[in-house]
Design a protein around this motif. Structure first.
Motif, PDB file in Angstrom:
ATOM      1  N   ALA A 112       0.848  -1.193   0.000  1.00  0.00           N
ATOM      2  CA  ALA A 112       0.000   0.000   0.000  1.00  0.00           C
ATOM      3  C   ALA A 112       0.884   1.242   0.000  1.00  0.00           C
ATOM      4  CB  ALA A 112      -0.927   0.003   1.213  1.00  0.00           C
ATOM      5  N   ALA A 113       1.162   1.788  -1.190  1.00  0.00           N
ATOM      6  CA  ALA A 113       2.031   2.955  -1.309  1.00  0.00           C
ATOM      7  C   ALA A 113       1.325   4.206  -0.803  1.00  0.00           C
ATOM      8  CB  ALA A 113       2.445   3.154  -2.761  1.00  0.00           C
ATOM      9  N   ARG A 114       2.102   5.185  -0.397  1.00  0.00           N
ATOM     10  CA  ARG A 114       1.553   6.422   0.146  1.00  0.00           C
ATOM     11  C   ARG A 114       0.575   7.059  -0.850  1.00  0.00           C
ATOM     12  NH1 ARG A 114       5.921  10.511   2.040  1.00  0.00           N
ATOM     13  NH2 ARG A 114       6.428  10.398  -0.188  1.00  0.00           N
ATOM     14  N   PRO A 147       2.032   4.427   4.762  1.00  0.00           N
ATOM     15  CA  PRO A 147       1.156   3.738   3.809  1.00  0.00           C
ATOM     16  C   PRO A 147      -0.029   4.583   3.383  1.00  0.00           C
ATOM     17  CG  PRO A 147       0.664   3.010   6.025  1.00  0.00           C
ATOM     18  CD  PRO A 147       1.847   3.933   6.138  1.00  0.00           C
ATOM     19  N   GLY A 148      -0.590   4.194   2.231  1.00  0.00           N
ATOM     20  CA  GLY A 148      -1.870   4.732   1.833  1.00  0.00           C
ATOM     21  C   GLY A 148      -2.983   3.890   2.441  1.00  0.00           C
ATOM     22  N   ASP A 149      -4.189   4.073   1.941  1.00  0.00           N
ATOM     23  CA  ASP A 149      -5.341   3.335   2.460  1.00  0.00           C
ATOM     24  C   ASP A 149      -5.542   2.052   1.659  1.00  0.00           C
ATOM     25  OD1 ASP A 149      -6.659   5.036   4.583  1.00  0.00           O
ATOM     26  OD2 ASP A 149      -6.501   6.492   2.953  1.00  0.00           O
ATOM     27  N   ALA A 150      -5.652   0.947   2.355  1.00  0.00           N
ATOM     28  CA  ALA A 150      -5.924  -0.344   1.715  1.00  0.00           C
ATOM     29  C   ALA A 150      -6.877  -1.135   2.591  1.00  0.00           C
ATOM     30  CB  ALA A 150      -4.636  -1.132   1.498  1.00  0.00           C
ATOM     31  N   ARG A 151      -7.824  -1.786   1.941  1.00  0.00           N
ATOM     32  CA  ARG A 151      -8.796  -2.607   2.652  1.00  0.00           C
ATOM     33  C   ARG A 151      -8.912  -3.954   1.955  1.00  0.00           C
ATOM     34  NH1 ARG A 151     -12.964  -1.638   6.286  1.00  0.00           N
ATOM     35  NH2 ARG A 151     -14.613  -3.231   6.287  1.00  0.00           N
ATOM     36  N   LEU A 152      -8.828  -5.024   2.741  1.00  0.00           N
ATOM     37  CA  LEU A 152      -8.986  -6.380   2.229  1.00  0.00           C
ATOM     38  C   LEU A 152     -10.225  -7.010   2.857  1.00  0.00           C
ATOM     39  CD1 LEU A 152      -5.861  -5.761   1.829  1.00  0.00           C
ATOM     40  CD2 LEU A 152      -5.560  -8.235   1.827  1.00  0.00           C
ATOM     41  N   GLU A 153     -11.111  -7.495   2.017  1.00  0.00           N
ATOM     42  CA  GLU A 153     -12.323  -8.168   2.475  1.00  0.00           C
ATOM     43  C   GLU A 153     -12.315  -9.587   1.901  1.00  0.00           C
ATOM     44  OE1 GLU A 153     -15.507  -5.805   1.004  1.00  0.00           O
ATOM     45  OE2 GLU A 153     -14.837  -3.966   2.018  1.00  0.00           O
ATOM     46  N   SER A 154     -12.361 -10.594   2.770  1.00  0.00           N
ATOM     47  CA  SER A 154     -12.247 -11.984   2.333  1.00  0.00           C
ATOM     48  C   SER A 154     -13.395 -12.813   2.901  1.00  0.00           C
ATOM     49  CB  SER A 154     -10.909 -12.584   2.789  1.00  0.00           C
ATOM     50  OG  SER A 154      -9.827 -11.793   2.349  1.00  0.00           O
ATOM     51  N   THR A 155     -14.040 -13.581   2.033  1.00  0.00           N
ATOM     52  CA  THR A 155     -15.105 -14.487   2.445  1.00  0.00           C
ATOM     53  C   THR A 155     -14.865 -15.849   1.804  1.00  0.00           C
ATOM     54  OG1 THR A 155     -16.716 -12.683   2.601  1.00  0.00           O
ATOM     55  CG2 THR A 155     -17.590 -14.929   2.464  1.00  0.00           C
ATOM     56  N   VAL A 156     -14.926 -16.896   2.616  1.00  0.00           N
ATOM     57  CA  VAL A 156     -14.821 -18.265   2.118  1.00  0.00           C
ATOM     58  C   VAL A 156     -16.063 -19.022   2.579  1.00  0.00           C
ATOM     59  CG1 VAL A 156     -13.501 -20.418   2.155  1.00  0.00           C
ATOM     60  CG2 VAL A 156     -12.301 -18.219   2.168  1.00  0.00           C
ATOM     61  N   ARG A 157     -16.752 -19.666   1.619  1.00  0.00           N
ATOM     62  CA  ARG A 157     -17.954 -20.428   1.929  1.00  0.00           C
ATOM     63  C   ARG A 157     -17.718 -21.900   1.608  1.00  0.00           C
ATOM     64  NH1 ARG A 157     -21.938 -16.081  -0.891  1.00  0.00           N
ATOM     65  NH2 ARG A 157     -21.186 -17.191  -2.740  1.00  0.00           N
ATOM     66  N   ALA A 169      -8.276  -3.251   7.382  1.00  0.00           N
ATOM     67  CA  ALA A 169      -8.074  -1.927   6.806  1.00  0.00           C
ATOM     68  C   ALA A 169      -6.845  -1.294   7.436  1.00  0.00           C
ATOM     69  CB  ALA A 169      -9.298  -1.047   7.033  1.00  0.00           C
ATOM     70  N   VAL A 170      -5.974  -0.734   6.593  1.00  0.00           N
ATOM     71  CA  VAL A 170      -4.788  -0.024   7.067  1.00  0.00           C
ATOM     72  C   VAL A 170      -4.721   1.318   6.361  1.00  0.00           C
ATOM     73  CG1 VAL A 170      -3.523  -2.180   7.491  1.00  0.00           C
ATOM     74  CG2 VAL A 170      -3.251  -1.016   5.294  1.00  0.00           C
ATOM     75  N   GLY A 171      -3.973   2.232   6.954  1.00  0.00           N
ATOM     76  CA  GLY A 171      -3.804   3.533   6.331  1.00  0.00           C
ATOM     77  C   GLY A 171      -4.418   4.654   7.139  1.00  0.00           C
ATOM     78  N   PRO A 172      -4.203   5.884   6.721  1.00  0.00           N
ATOM     79  CA  PRO A 172      -4.585   7.051   7.524  1.00  0.00           C
ATOM     80  C   PRO A 172      -6.078   7.174   7.800  1.00  0.00           C
ATOM     81  CG  PRO A 172      -3.874   7.700   5.302  1.00  0.00           C
ATOM     82  CD  PRO A 172      -3.504   6.277   5.474  1.00  0.00           C
ATOM     83  N   ARG A 173      -6.940   6.568   6.970  1.00  0.00           N
ATOM     84  CA  ARG A 173      -8.381   6.671   7.198  1.00  0.00           C
ATOM     85  C   ARG A 173      -8.953   5.481   7.972  1.00  0.00           C
ATOM     86  NH1 ARG A 173     -10.918   8.428   1.459  1.00  0.00           N
ATOM     87  NH2 ARG A 173      -9.634   6.676   0.788  1.00  0.00           N
ATOM     88  N   ALA A 174      -8.092   4.551   8.371  1.00  0.00           N
ATOM     89  CA  ALA A 174      -8.522   3.386   9.142  1.00  0.00           C
ATOM     90  C   ALA A 174      -8.190   3.630  10.607  1.00  0.00           C
ATOM     91  CB  ALA A 174      -7.840   2.122   8.641  1.00  0.00           C
ATOM     92  N   ALA A 175      -9.191   3.965  11.389  1.00  0.00           N
ATOM     93  CA  ALA A 175      -8.968   4.319  12.792  1.00  0.00           C
ATOM     94  C   ALA A 175      -8.336   3.159  13.557  1.00  0.00           C
ATOM     95  CB  ALA A 175     -10.291   4.705  13.441  1.00  0.00           C
ATOM     96  N   GLY A 176      -7.234   3.459  14.235  1.00  0.00           N
ATOM     97  CA  GLY A 176      -6.589   2.490  15.105  1.00  0.00           C
ATOM     98  C   GLY A 176      -5.847   1.369  14.410  1.00  0.00           C
ATOM     99  N   TRP A 177      -5.582   1.500  13.109  1.00  0.00           N
ATOM    100  CA  TRP A 177      -4.973   0.390  12.373  1.00  0.00           C
ATOM    101  C   TRP A 177      -3.577   0.043  12.891  1.00  0.00           C
ATOM    102  CZ3 TRP A 177      -0.417   0.588   9.595  1.00  0.00           C
ATOM    103  CH2 TRP A 177       0.128   1.858   9.383  1.00  0.00           C
TER     104      TRP A 177
END
Length: 245
Positions: A112-114, A147-157, A169-177
């Motif tokens: 996740a680049a700046r 880092p910039g903002d990155a979000r990963l959402e994973s579902t396995v059924r 979620a990581v990055g400046p807009r992810a509170a407490g990351w």
């Protein structure tokens, strides 16, 4: 940029045959490596352009038929980069594995680049006694970079029932990351999910793999998840590699 890659594998006389291998820049798919002893076929995703860049809409579709065995890798890390006017980039991965089939999803990490704003969404559907190895890793910025903002959402059924649902979620807009509830100051993180029909009676037990790593059995299926946080990718990868040896 909008692009879709499609990979489909079927079983043919005890071996695996690729019946679909279609791609568009920047998602170029190439068959690589020798055939494995169990008939598994390996393909690599080759980046045909930089990115994902802000504004990109990328999709990967993987289909593994009954009794087929497929491994998907990437030749290099994915570098999420900012686009014009802060546009968001997305990558959607949808995989289905039929009964008796197996899929190993082993890409290199997402960096996740700046300034980036990237969302990766994965959905995996397993049938019956299908097997799965699914690895995801994230590095928070390039060397000495926020880092910039990155979000990963994973579902396995598994047979229509949710086996795993995970968001990161990581990055400046992810509170407490960066706090103790998420990465605890680490710069890299990763997970390794294993679904093995041989574990129906007894999946691997919970175990501590290191200061920032653990293995946990999952309820609802023959599966276990290893997760690791570390100062860099090497530390995370070492913990995940020994999770299921």
């Amino acid at each position: 940029m909008k692009a879709t890659a499609r990979i489909a594998a079927v079983a043919d006389a005890g071996r695996t045959r690729l019946v679909t291998l279609r791609s568009e820049t920047p998602l170029l798919v190439r068959r690589t490596g020798p055939r494995h002893a169990d008939g598994e076929v390996e393909v690599h995703l080759v980046g045909g352009a930089a990115g994902p860049l802000g504004g990109d809409r990328l999709r990967i579709e993987v289909t593994v038929a009954a009794g087929a065995h497929l491994c998907v890798r990437t030749v290099a890390a994915s570098l999420a980069l900012p686009g014009r006017d802060g546009a968001q980039s997305t990558l959607d991965v949808h995989a289905t594995v039929a009964a008796g089939g197996s899929l190993r999803w082993l890409p290199e990490p997402l960096i996740a680049a700046r300034g980036c704003d990237h969302v990766s969404r994965s959905l995996v559907d397993l049938e019956g006694d299908a097997s799965l190895t699914w690895r995801e890793e994230v590095v928070c910025g390039r060397h000495d970079e926020e880092p910039g903002d990155a979000r990963l959402e994973s579902t396995v059924r598994h047979d229509g029932r949710t086996l795993m649902r995970q968001d990161l979620a990581v990055g400046p807009r992810a509170a407490g990351w960066a706090g103790p509830a998420v990465l605890g100051g680490g710069r890299a993180t990763g997970t390794l999910l294993m679904v093995d029909p041989l574990w129906t009676e007894k999946p691997p037990e919970a175990a501590v793999l290191g200061p920032g790593a653990a293995r946990m059995p999952l309820a609802g299926g023959p599966a276990a998840l290893a997760a690791a946080v570390g100062a860099d990718l090497r530390e995370v990868r070492e913990a995940l590699d020994r999770a299921f040896t």
